[in-house]
Design a protein around this motif. Structure first.
Motif, PDB file in Angstrom:
ATOM      1  N   THR A  50       0.721  -1.127   0.066  1.00  0.00           N
ATOM      2  CA  THR A  50      -0.037   0.088  -0.110  1.00  0.00           C
ATOM      3  C   THR A  50       0.926   1.279   0.153  1.00  0.00           C
ATOM      4  OG1 THR A  50      -1.697  -0.971   1.248  1.00  0.00           O
ATOM      5  CG2 THR A  50      -1.821   1.246   1.390  1.00  0.00           C
ATOM      6  N   GLN A  51       0.438   1.970  -0.759  1.00  0.00           N
ATOM      7  CA  GLN A  51       0.777   3.424  -0.764  1.00  0.00           C
ATOM      8  C   GLN A  51      -0.110   4.388   0.117  1.00  0.00           C
ATOM      9  OE1 GLN A  51       3.468   5.185  -0.832  1.00  0.00           O
ATOM     10  NE2 GLN A  51       2.528   7.284  -0.636  1.00  0.00           N
ATOM     11  N   GLY A 120       0.558  -0.358   4.570  1.00  0.00           N
ATOM     12  CA  GLY A 120       0.975   0.710   4.895  1.00  0.00           C
ATOM     13  C   GLY A 120       1.080   1.245   6.342  1.00  0.00           C
ATOM     14  N   HIS A 121       0.778   2.549   6.599  1.00  0.00           N
ATOM     15  CA  HIS A 121       0.943   2.866   8.108  1.00  0.00           C
ATOM     16  C   HIS A 121      -0.219   2.263   8.789  1.00  0.00           C
ATOM     17  CE1 HIS A 121       3.322   6.208   7.280  1.00  0.00           C
ATOM     18  NE2 HIS A 121       2.935   6.757   6.373  1.00  0.00           N
ATOM     19  N   ALA A 122      -1.428   1.613   8.235  1.00  0.00           N
ATOM     20  CA  ALA A 122      -2.177   0.849   9.039  1.00  0.00           C
ATOM     21  C   ALA A 122      -1.488  -0.380   9.570  1.00  0.00           C
ATOM     22  CB  ALA A 122      -3.556   0.445   8.014  1.00  0.00           C
ATOM     23  N   THR A 147      11.552  -4.223  23.955  1.00  0.00           N
ATOM     24  CA  THR A 147      10.282  -4.126  24.321  1.00  0.00           C
ATOM     25  C   THR A 147       9.830  -3.087  23.714  1.00  0.00           C
ATOM     26  OG1 THR A 147      10.449  -5.427  26.339  1.00  0.00           O
ATOM     27  CG2 THR A 147       8.431  -3.939  26.041  1.00  0.00           C
ATOM     28  N   GLN A 148      10.616  -1.971  23.695  1.00  0.00           N
ATOM     29  CA  GLN A 148      10.162  -0.472  23.179  1.00  0.00           C
ATOM     30  C   GLN A 148      10.200  -0.646  21.668  1.00  0.00           C
ATOM     31  OE1 GLN A 148      12.220   2.725  24.911  1.00  0.00           O
ATOM     32  NE2 GLN A 148      10.768   4.152  24.384  1.00  0.00           N
ATOM     33  N   ASP A 149      11.262  -1.242  20.968  1.00  0.00           N
ATOM     34  CA  ASP A 149      11.082  -1.612  19.754  1.00  0.00           C
ATOM     35  C   ASP A 149       9.862  -2.336  19.161  1.00  0.00           C
ATOM     36  OD1 ASP A 149      13.705  -0.425  19.483  1.00  0.00           O
ATOM     37  OD2 ASP A 149      14.690  -2.363  19.221  1.00  0.00           O
ATOM     38  N   LEU A 150       9.400  -3.397  19.906  1.00  0.00           N
ATOM     39  CA  LEU A 150       8.574  -4.065  19.419  1.00  0.00           C
ATOM     40  C   LEU A 150       6.952  -3.115  19.565  1.00  0.00           C
ATOM     41  CD1 LEU A 150       9.252  -7.565  21.099  1.00  0.00           C
ATOM     42  CD2 LEU A 150       9.291  -6.962  18.723  1.00  0.00           C
ATOM     43  N   MET A 151       6.977  -2.458  20.699  1.00  0.00           N
ATOM     44  CA  MET A 151       5.807  -1.697  20.936  1.00  0.00           C
ATOM     45  C   MET A 151       5.506  -0.358  20.127  1.00  0.00           C
ATOM     46  SD  MET A 151       5.047  -2.201  25.131  1.00  0.00           S
ATOM     47  CE  MET A 151       3.662  -1.799  25.255  1.00  0.00           C
ATOM     48  N   THR A 152       6.641  -0.074  19.553  1.00  0.00           N
ATOM     49  CA  THR A 152       6.679   1.114  18.609  1.00  0.00           C
ATOM     50  C   THR A 152       7.465   0.822  17.346  1.00  0.00           C
ATOM     51  OG1 THR A 152       8.704   2.040  19.573  1.00  0.00           O
ATOM     52  CG2 THR A 152       6.855   2.867  20.631  1.00  0.00           C
ATOM     53  N   PHE A 153       6.632  -0.328  16.896  1.00  0.00           N
ATOM     54  CA  PHE A 153       7.388  -0.767  15.545  1.00  0.00           C
ATOM     55  C   PHE A 153       7.147   0.275  14.651  1.00  0.00           C
ATOM     56  CE2 PHE A 153       6.835  -2.382  11.198  1.00  0.00           C
ATOM     57  CZ  PHE A 153       7.851  -3.344  11.274  1.00  0.00           C
ATOM     58  N   GLU A 154       8.393   0.381  13.827  1.00  0.00           N
ATOM     59  CA  GLU A 154       8.669   1.648  13.038  1.00  0.00           C
ATOM     60  C   GLU A 154       9.400   1.088  11.462  1.00  0.00           C
ATOM     61  OE1 GLU A 154      10.313   4.323  11.308  1.00  0.00           O
ATOM     62  OE2 GLU A 154       8.396   5.322  11.571  1.00  0.00           O
ATOM     63  N   GLY A 155       8.474   1.551  10.458  1.00  0.00           N
ATOM     64  CA  GLY A 155       8.995   1.071   9.129  1.00  0.00           C
ATOM     65  C   GLY A 155      10.293   1.698   8.674  1.00  0.00           C
ATOM     66  N   ASN A 156      10.535   2.719   9.337  1.00  0.00           N
ATOM     67  CA  ASN A 156      11.868   3.002   8.907  1.00  0.00           C
ATOM     68  C   ASN A 156      13.081   2.532   9.528  1.00  0.00           C
ATOM     69  OD1 ASN A 156      11.731   6.182   7.408  1.00  0.00           O
ATOM     70  ND2 ASN A 156      10.241   6.137   8.919  1.00  0.00           N
ATOM     71  N   LYS A 356     -10.983   2.832   2.068  1.00  0.00           N
ATOM     72  CA  LYS A 356      -9.846   2.620   2.604  1.00  0.00           C
ATOM     73  C   LYS A 356     -10.118   2.463   4.259  1.00  0.00           C
ATOM     74  CE  LYS A 356      -6.100   5.887   3.936  1.00  0.00           C
ATOM     75  NZ  LYS A 356      -5.020   4.950   3.836  1.00  0.00           N
ATOM     76  N   MET A 357     -10.953   2.882   4.630  1.00  0.00           N
ATOM     77  CA  MET A 357     -11.014   2.567   6.095  1.00  0.00           C
ATOM     78  C   MET A 357     -11.469   1.104   6.424  1.00  0.00           C
ATOM     79  SD  MET A 357     -12.446   6.119   7.978  1.00  0.00           S
ATOM     80  CE  MET A 357     -14.057   6.344   7.011  1.00  0.00           C
ATOM     81  N   GLU A 358     -12.443   0.641   5.636  1.00  0.00           N
ATOM     82  CA  GLU A 358     -12.931  -0.649   5.599  1.00  0.00           C
ATOM     83  C   GLU A 358     -11.563  -1.760   5.469  1.00  0.00           C
ATOM     84  OE1 GLU A 358     -15.553  -1.202   2.608  1.00  0.00           O
ATOM     85  OE2 GLU A 358     -17.544  -0.330   3.671  1.00  0.00           O
ATOM     86  N   ILE A 359     -11.019  -1.299   4.723  1.00  0.00           N
ATOM     87  CA  ILE A 359      -9.796  -2.357   4.208  1.00  0.00           C
ATOM     88  C   ILE A 359      -8.608  -2.260   5.398  1.00  0.00           C
ATOM     89  CG2 ILE A 359      -7.752  -3.191   2.953  1.00  0.00           C
ATOM     90  CD1 ILE A 359      -9.797  -2.438   0.460  1.00  0.00           C
ATOM     91  N   GLU A 360      -8.612  -0.957   5.963  1.00  0.00           N
ATOM     92  CA  GLU A 360      -7.679  -0.912   7.052  1.00  0.00           C
ATOM     93  C   GLU A 360      -8.186  -1.650   8.203  1.00  0.00           C
ATOM     94  OE1 GLU A 360      -5.319   3.182   6.019  1.00  0.00           O
ATOM     95  OE2 GLU A 360      -7.011   3.322   7.494  1.00  0.00           O
TER      96      GLU A 360
END
Length: 442
Positions: A50-51, A120-122, A147-156, A356-360
């Motif tokens: 997703t973009q 995507g961000h969803a 633990t912090q890495d897992l709970m605030t997972f970040e794509g970057n 978009k909201m339904e699929i998210e």
């Protein structure tokens, strides 16, 4: 002050061998970075990620791959302008030409979304929420940083992990300059609340690689584990800002959420008077799509030139590690206002689209299903012994994870990192199919 002679470092992470000189190869080391990304499996998978719109029914809507390619084109132009200016001032190190600066920015742009999970961000929010819903005992035995890495997972941060650790266990072995330009938030999850909550570019597991890259290029360390950005990272960010602002509203027309006339007026708002006058002549006899395409091309040209001017207007602050804005916001007020208007329009009219909201919402269910199944299998594997052998179901789930599956010796922390690696590697379609299969709806 950071120095360009160190910032444009073609050393490869994990490879101390001397690289060939330009005379010995048809491509520079930075051009090789671009090619390594293009030929990589994670990059190909962006075509089904997703973009903005998950699983779009309209095949003209952008996905992560088309977005990344467009960002790379804008980034190349920004890098070319920067490279020429640096060359004219004699600031490029020996063996580096203006085109190399363009290649660095282009490669970093290609990679900028490579760690994004499906949906995507969803998908990012779904992963974070799943870990946030675990009981505190779930994290027993894990370091607080993990633990912090897992709970605030970040794509970057996942992208940096992929580029430096995951592909063939060593990453893609990109140059320091390209990796530095890729890093948008040069701090970890533990530092993020003080700098930009929820945004960071490296997990605790990649601390050593991150520090090696940052110190080798002379990035300024603000506090332990926190560095200033590589200057070219601002050009990568600008290319992304330019593209997603324009792409979002173009996709809005394709999905019948916006009308061409309002997009036309928005794009005209960033144009100089001469271009607006030129458009009055060009628009006669053209269809709506033809007019929008013409305006989009002109708008991109205006934005590239404006961001390049802003880059050199703030060069001393950037090299000194004190620049805290973006190039889009620091350029022409007219351009900055136009980009902000485009973002506002997307937020108000596109991001709230019903489909978009339904699929998210469905994406949340898919992520929950996959994390439930994988985590149960991993914990069962770690606890297995002759008296309590691994169940058939758990063995099948681990089999689906392939080379990313945990092993009995992996340990709890690395097992969960691998689970996130696996989930992030999935396309929207594959994540949906696997979740359905696990639920018995294959």
């Amino acid at each position: 002050m950071m120095r360009w002679t160190r910032l444009l470092d073609d050393t490869r992470l994990g490879d101390d061998r001397k690289t060939a000189t330009r005379a010995e190869t048809a491509r520079s080391e930075f051009q090789k970075d671009h090619d390594r990304l293009i030929f990589s499996e994670p990059f190909r998978k962006l075509g089904r990620k997703t973009q903005v719109h998950p699983l779009p029914q309209n095949d003209r809507v952008h996905n992560r791959l088309t977005h990344s390619l467009e960002v790379s084109c804008v980034g190349r132009s920004l890098g070319e302008l920067a490279g020429k200016r640096l060359h004219e001032r004699g600031l490029l190190p020996a063996g580096v030409v203006a085109a190399d600066v363009a290649a660095i920015v282009q490669a970093a742009c290609l990679a900028h979304d490579i760690g994004n999970p499906p949906f995507g961000h969803a998908g990012e929010f779904a992963i974070r929420d799943w870990y946030a819903k675990r009981d505190p005992g779930f994290f027993d035995g894990m370091q607080s940083a993990t633990t912090q890495d897992l709970m605030t997972f970040e794509g970057n941060a996942q992208g940096f992990r992929l580029l430096t650790s995951l592909v063939d266990s060593v990453g893609l072995r990109l140059t320091y300059a390209t990796l530095g330009s890729f890093i948008k938030y040069p701090w970890s999850a533990t530092h993020a609340p003080r700098y930009k909550p929820g945004k960071f570019s490296y997990f605790a597991s990649e601390t050593t690689s991150f520090r090696t890259i940052a110190t080798s290029m002379g990035l300024i360390e603000i506090e332990p584990g926190v560095f200033c950005r590589h200057p070219l990272a601002y050009l990568v960010e600008a290319a992304d800002d330019i593209c997603y602002a324009i792409i979002d509203i173009e996709d809005g027309i394709e999905m019948n959420l916006l009308v061409p006339s309002e997009v036309e007026q928005l794009l005209l708002s960033v144009m100089p008077a001469a271009t607006r006058a030129q458009y009055d002549l060009h628009r006669i006899g053209r269809t709506d799509p033809q007019r929008i395409r013409w305006l989009r091309g002109k708008a991109v040209d205006v934005l590239i030139e404006d961001c390049a001017r802003a880059f050199f207007a703030h060069e001393q602050a950037i090299l000194g590690g004190t620049f805290t804005s973006t190039l889009v916001d620091s350029g022409s007020p007219q351009v900055a206002a136009g980009i902000q208007a485009a973002k506002n329009l997307a937020r108000e009219r596109i991001f709230t689209h019903t489909r978009k909201m339904e699929i998210e919402i469905g994406a949340y269910a898919a992520v929950d299903t996959l994390l439930d199944a994988c985590s149960n299998a991993a914990r069962e594997l770690i606890a297995a012994d002759p008296a309590h052998p691994l169940s058939y179901r758990a063995s099948r789930v681990l089999g689906l994870m392939g080379e990313l599956a945990p092993t009995p010796s992996t340990g709890l922390e690395e097992s969960y990192r691998r689970i996130n690696d696996f989930l992030s590697s999935l396309t929207d379609n594959r994540a949906t199919e696997l979740a359905q299969a696990i639920r018995g709806h294959g």
